[in-house]
Design a protein around this motif. Structure first.
Motif: not given
Length: 166
Positions: A15-25, A110-118
């Motif tokens: 979920x880290x933005x840089x890793x999301x970018x790499x995955x998309x790229x 999200x740490x483990x699901x939709x109910x515990x976002x940080x």
């Protein structure tokens, strides 16, 4: 995947933005956006041509090609463009989402699901790095997709004018 230089980052790796970018790229669908203009247009034309498999018979049912060739071609071309438009929307939304996550100071995760976002506030060095990536890597891709949308809109306008002249 690229790891964050900050070891106390609480955001899960995927979920880290840089890793999301790499995955998309590196994904097969989104990586085509980084191609040069000629390759980009060629891919869009290939998809448009492939979409004629569905659009052609539908257009032929409405406008018999042997009687109304102009309307058949315009209707088929517009119908085939739907596939291109849907792909462009998907590409744009995916790149825009990652760009937004990279440029944002606060990152929701999200740490483990939709109910515990940080929410995590990026340190200045991470924020600067992410904004540079968004500016120099993603912004040109978004601009190319916007220009492709504009080109399609121009063709729809031209097609509408030709339709009214027939």
């Amino acid at each position: 995947m690229i790891r964050s230089s900050v070891s106390n980052c609480p955001v899960p790796t995927e979920q880290q933005p840089l890793n999301e970018y790499e995955q998309l790229r590196t994904s097969w669908l989104f990586s085509d956006c980084a191609l040069n203009w000629r390759q980009h247009i060629t891919k869009m034309l290939m998809l448009w041509s492939f979409s004629w498999i569905i659009a052609g018979p539908v257009a032929a049912a409405s406008f018999p090609p042997h009687k109304q060739i102009g309307q058949f071609l315009l209707c088929g071309a517009a119908g085939a463009s739907i596939g291109v438009i849907l792909l462009l929307v998907r590409l744009y939304l995916g790149w825009y989402y990652v760009s937004d996550r990279l440029t944002s100071r606060a990152v929701f995760y999200e740490e483990s699901g939709w109910y515990d976002g940080q929410t995590w506030i990026k340190p200045e060095e991470i924020l600067n790095r992410d904004r540079l990536i968004a500016t120099y890597e993603i912004k040109p891709i978004l601009r190319r997709l916007q220009l492709t949308f504009a080109g399609l809109a121009g063709m729809f306008v031209a097609g509408s004018i030709v339709w009214h002249l027939l």
